[in-house]
Enzyme design. Structure first.
Site, PDB file in Angstrom:
ATOM      1  CB  SER A  25      -5.341   2.497   4.871  1.00 62.32           C
ATOM      2  OG  SER A  25      -5.351   3.792   5.428  1.00 62.32           O
ATOM      3  CB  ALA A  46      -0.918  -0.015   1.226  1.00 58.83           C
ATOM      4  CB  VAL A  47       3.700   2.445   2.122  1.00 58.16           C
ATOM      5  CG1 VAL A  47       4.648   3.639   2.128  1.00 58.16           C
ATOM      6  CG2 VAL A  47       2.857   2.435   3.397  1.00 58.16           C
ATOM      7  CB  CYS A  77       1.141   7.604   9.695  1.00 58.45           C
ATOM      8  SG  CYS A  77       0.597   6.135  10.572  1.00 58.45           S
ATOM      9  CG  HIS A 119      -3.975   8.026  10.828  1.00 62.12           C
ATOM     10  ND1 HIS A 119      -4.728   7.013  10.293  1.00 62.12           N
ATOM     11  CD2 HIS A 119      -2.775   7.465  11.157  1.00 62.12           C
ATOM     12  CE1 HIS A 119      -4.026   5.882  10.293  1.00 62.12           C
ATOM     13  NE2 HIS A 119      -2.834   6.135  10.809  1.00 62.12           N
ATOM     14  NE  ARG A 135      -5.997   0.409  13.231  1.00 60.85           N
ATOM     15  CZ  ARG A 135      -4.827   0.814  12.794  1.00 60.85           C
ATOM     16  NH1 ARG A 135      -4.723   1.884  12.020  1.00 60.85           N
ATOM     17  NH2 ARG A 135      -3.721   0.173  13.132  1.00 60.85           N
TER      18      ARG A 135
HETATM   19  P1  NAP Z   1       1.560  -4.039   2.758  1.00 57.83           P
HETATM   20  O1  NAP Z   1       0.525  -3.437   1.896  1.00 57.83           O
HETATM   21  O2  NAP Z   1       1.292  -5.294   3.485  1.00 57.83           O
HETATM   22  O3  NAP Z   1       2.897  -4.255   1.838  1.00 57.83           O
HETATM   23  C1  NAP Z   1       4.055  -4.865   2.319  1.00 57.83           C
HETATM   24  C2  NAP Z   1       5.140  -4.813   1.254  1.00 57.83           C
HETATM   25  O4  NAP Z   1       6.346  -5.367   1.794  1.00 57.83           O
HETATM   26  C3  NAP Z   1       4.805  -5.659   0.021  1.00 57.83           C
HETATM   27  O5  NAP Z   1       5.356  -5.059  -1.128  1.00 57.83           O
HETATM   28  C4  NAP Z   1       5.521  -6.958   0.334  1.00 57.83           C
HETATM   29  O6  NAP Z   1       5.830  -7.720  -0.807  1.00 57.83           O
HETATM   30  C5  NAP Z   1       6.795  -6.406   0.945  1.00 57.83           C
HETATM   31  N1  NAP Z   1       7.495  -7.443   1.678  1.00 57.83           N
HETATM   32  C6  NAP Z   1       7.010  -8.223   2.648  1.00 57.83           C
HETATM   33  N2  NAP Z   1       7.965  -9.100   3.067  1.00 57.83           N
HETATM   34  C7  NAP Z   1       9.064  -8.816   2.341  1.00 57.83           C
HETATM   35  C8  NAP Z   1      10.369  -9.365   2.287  1.00 57.83           C
HETATM   36  N3  NAP Z   1      10.735 -10.378   3.082  1.00 57.83           N
HETATM   37  N4  NAP Z   1      11.262  -8.835   1.417  1.00 57.83           N
HETATM   38  C9  NAP Z   1      10.900  -7.821   0.601  1.00 57.83           C
HETATM   39  N5  NAP Z   1       9.674  -7.254   0.597  1.00 57.83           N
HETATM   40  C10 NAP Z   1       8.779  -7.761   1.455  1.00 57.83           C
HETATM   41  O7  NAP Z   1       2.042  -3.023   3.868  1.00 57.83           O
HETATM   42  P2  NAP Z   1       2.112  -1.428   3.817  1.00 57.83           P
HETATM   43  O8  NAP Z   1       0.848  -0.906   4.378  1.00 57.83           O
HETATM   44  O9  NAP Z   1       2.577  -0.977   2.474  1.00 57.83           O
HETATM   45  O10 NAP Z   1       3.232  -1.151   4.898  1.00 57.83           O
HETATM   46  C11 NAP Z   1       4.548  -1.627   4.727  1.00 57.83           C
HETATM   47  C12 NAP Z   1       5.417  -1.147   5.883  1.00 57.83           C
HETATM   48  O11 NAP Z   1       5.529   0.263   5.802  1.00 57.83           O
HETATM   49  C13 NAP Z   1       4.831  -1.420   7.279  1.00 57.83           C
HETATM   50  O12 NAP Z   1       5.200  -2.702   7.745  1.00 57.83           O
HETATM   51  C14 NAP Z   1       5.435  -0.329   8.097  1.00 57.83           C
HETATM   52  O13 NAP Z   1       6.704  -0.713   8.563  1.00 57.83           O
HETATM   53  C15 NAP Z   1       5.584   0.798   7.100  1.00 57.83           C
HETATM   54  N6  NAP Z   1       4.475   1.765   7.257  1.00 57.83           N
HETATM   55  C16 NAP Z   1       4.790   2.911   7.819  1.00 57.83           C
HETATM   56  C17 NAP Z   1       3.824   3.854   8.026  1.00 57.83           C
HETATM   57  C18 NAP Z   1       4.193   5.083   8.727  1.00 57.83           C
HETATM   58  O14 NAP Z   1       3.536   5.352   9.700  1.00 57.83           O
HETATM   59  N7  NAP Z   1       5.189   5.834   8.275  1.00 57.83           N
HETATM   60  C19 NAP Z   1       2.523   3.651   7.634  1.00 57.83           C
HETATM   61  C20 NAP Z   1       2.203   2.455   7.050  1.00 57.83           C
HETATM   62  C21 NAP Z   1       3.212   1.514   6.869  1.00 57.83           C
HETATM   63  P3  NAP Z   1       4.892  -8.963  -1.262  1.00 57.83           P
HETATM   64  O15 NAP Z   1       3.900  -8.368  -2.229  1.00 57.83           O
HETATM   65  O16 NAP Z   1       5.859  -9.879  -1.931  1.00 57.83           O
HETATM   66  O17 NAP Z   1       4.263  -9.535  -0.052  1.00 57.83           O
HETATM   67  O1  3JN Z   2      -1.488   1.451  12.390  1.00 58.56           O
HETATM   68  C1  3JN Z   2      -1.241   2.545  11.872  1.00 58.56           C
HETATM   69  O2  3JN Z   2      -2.141   3.375  11.616  1.00 58.56           O
HETATM   70  C2  3JN Z   2       0.162   2.897  11.540  1.00 58.56           C
HETATM   71  C3  3JN Z   2       1.017   1.692  11.478  1.00 58.56           C
HETATM   72  C4  3JN Z   2       2.301   1.745  11.251  1.00 58.56           C
HETATM   73  C5  3JN Z   2       3.122   0.540  11.247  1.00 58.56           C
HETATM   74  C6  3JN Z   2       2.514  -0.695  10.987  1.00 58.56           C
HETATM   75  C7  3JN Z   2       3.284  -1.856  11.027  1.00 58.56           C
HETATM   76  C8  3JN Z   2       4.614  -1.809  11.312  1.00 58.56           C
HETATM   77  C9  3JN Z   2       4.473   0.612  11.525  1.00 58.56           C
HETATM   78  C10 3JN Z   2       5.098   1.941  11.745  1.00 58.56           C
HETATM   79  O3  3JN Z   2       5.272   2.661  10.775  1.00 58.56           O
HETATM   80  O4  3JN Z   2       5.441   2.270  12.874  1.00 58.56           O
HETATM   81  C11 3JN Z   2       5.220  -0.574  11.571  1.00 58.56           C
HETATM   82  C12 3JN Z   2       6.654  -0.558  11.917  1.00 58.56           C
HETATM   83  O5  3JN Z   2       7.431  -0.118  11.088  1.00 58.56           O
HETATM   84  O6  3JN Z   2       7.024  -1.014  13.003  1.00 58.56           O
END
Ligand code: NAP
Ligand code: 3JN
Length: 347
Positions: free
Chosen positions: A162, A17-18, A132, A252, A245
């Protein structure tokens, strides 16, 4: 720009998603890319993604994926960052990481460009994007911090599903249908934690985001507390957070109570927010105009409204802060940092 330097860019988590939002922004912003590498886990390797009209094949990420990469944007979870970002740095890449992996590492700058862009240059290969919920709050508070100083912040969040990934979005939509059709709801995903206990999110408010810590706060709440102090570079700042949530898909919202050090004038506060970069002041109660998640979704700014003096504390202010958690809360903040790095290297 003629002779513009171009960069080899890797997006780790490109199918997520990101990652999807990062790619959209890199294209919209015409980021100076020489070669683009799209990385994921083995699950999505081979997937085709079109970027600016050119089809790219997603590859499984491994250390040698970063040979020749200048800038790597990570959003594939903290474990992936810990496993691969050091290898990317060894190979000469600057990593912009969206996860919690390095946020509190003293050698890693934790950046919200509107707040502490000057710290980017202190990086040793990794630059962290805050959580976020932290990003939108500190962006809104920075103009007040600079003008009046801040003693204390009490924040309650209303977070979109999300933030917990695409499976949580599916869960909200499925449960909403189940409730409306009078069927039994079987919660499966939320709250995300190591325990098997799950709660209904449709038509509900769940006061738990991430796992509980020994002090009774959740990890999401502790992220907000620690990250805010680090970004503001102020260990004396008192921060209390309650993260909730709610059944919203994107955006948010936060109720923020802030105690300032100096007296303030509400019209000056409005002006400061109006003039602040990345902030849209939307605060006209006469026309019932205030920030809404439905309106902030898809936009890069942080929206601020419902500004009012506290009734009891002479230097306290209440406000409502809303932003798209996948944009300013993640992808846009990361791309802003990438643009800063690219512009520094043009010189
Ligand atoms: P998501 O939709 O579940 O996408 C996860 C992504 O990571 C997919 O592209 C997945 O690939 C890839 N991935 C998973 N395991 C992997 C591995 N072993 N090696 C390489 N790529 C791998 O999750 P999302 O919502 O985009 O969020 C991803 C991460 O961004 C979260 O875990 C969190 O750490 C961070 N995040 C940060 C914020 C923030 O607050 N700044 C907000 C949201 C998320 P596949 O398609 O192959 O599974
Ligand atoms: O739940 C939310 O609204 C934000 C979630 C962020 C998140 C989800 C899974 C893993 C994070 C983050 O950015 O802190 C992580 C993580 O990187 O630990």
């Amino acid at each position: 720009m003629t002779n513009q330097k171009r960069f080899n860019v890797a997006v780790v988590g490109a199918t997520g998603a990101v990652g999807e939002q990062i790619l959209k922004l890199l294209a919209e912003r015409n980021f100076p890319i020489q070669e683009l590498k799209l990385l994921s886990s083995a699950r999505s390797a081979g997937t085709k993604i079109t970027f600016k009209g050119v089809e790219h094949t997603v590859e499984e990420a491994h250390p040698d994926s970063f040979n020749g990469i200048d800038i790597a944007l990570f959003s594939a979870g903290g474990d992936v960052t810990k496993a691969l970002a050091p290898a990317a740095v060894e190979r000469g890449a600057v990593c912009i990481d969206n996860t919690n992996a390095y946020r509190m590492d003293p050698n890693t700058p934790l950046i919200v460009p509107e707040v502490n862009e000057d710290k980017i240059k202190e990086h040793k290969g990794i630059i962290a994007n805050p959580n976020c919920s932290t990003i939108q709050m500190v962006a809104a508070l920075k103009p007040l911090y600079d003008r009046y100083g801040i003693d204390r912040i009490i924040v309650s969040t209303y977070q979109a599903v999300s933030g917990a990934g695409s499976r949580a979005i599916d869960e909200l939509l499925r449960q909403s249908k189940e409730v409306l059709e009078g069927n039994v709801v079987e919660p499966d995903i939320l709250p995300v934690s190591s325990l098997p206990v799950k709660h209904q999110i449709a038509f509900n408010a769940v006061p738990q985001i991430d796992k509980f810590q020994d002090n009774g706060f959740t990890l999401e709440e502790m992220k907000m507390i620690r990250e805010t102090k680090k970004i503001m570079d102020d260990d004396n700042l008192q921060v209390t957070a309650t993260c909730v949530r709610i059944p919203v898909v994107y955006g948010h919202s936060e109720s923020v109570y802030v105690e300032l050090k100096d007296d303030f004038d509400l019209s000056e506060v409005r002006q400061l927010l109006q003039d602040a970069p990345g902030i849209t002041l939307q605060d006209d109660i006469a026309s019932q105009s205030y920030p809404l998640a439905t309106e902030a979704a898809g936009k890069p700014d942080v929206f601020v409204g419902r500004l009012r003096r506290d009734l009891y504390h002479p230097r306290a202010l209440n406000m409502w802060v809303v932003s798209d958690n996948l944009l300013k809360g993640a992808a846009w903040n990361a791309v802003q940092i990438a643009e800063y790095i690219a512009s520094e290297r043009q010189e």
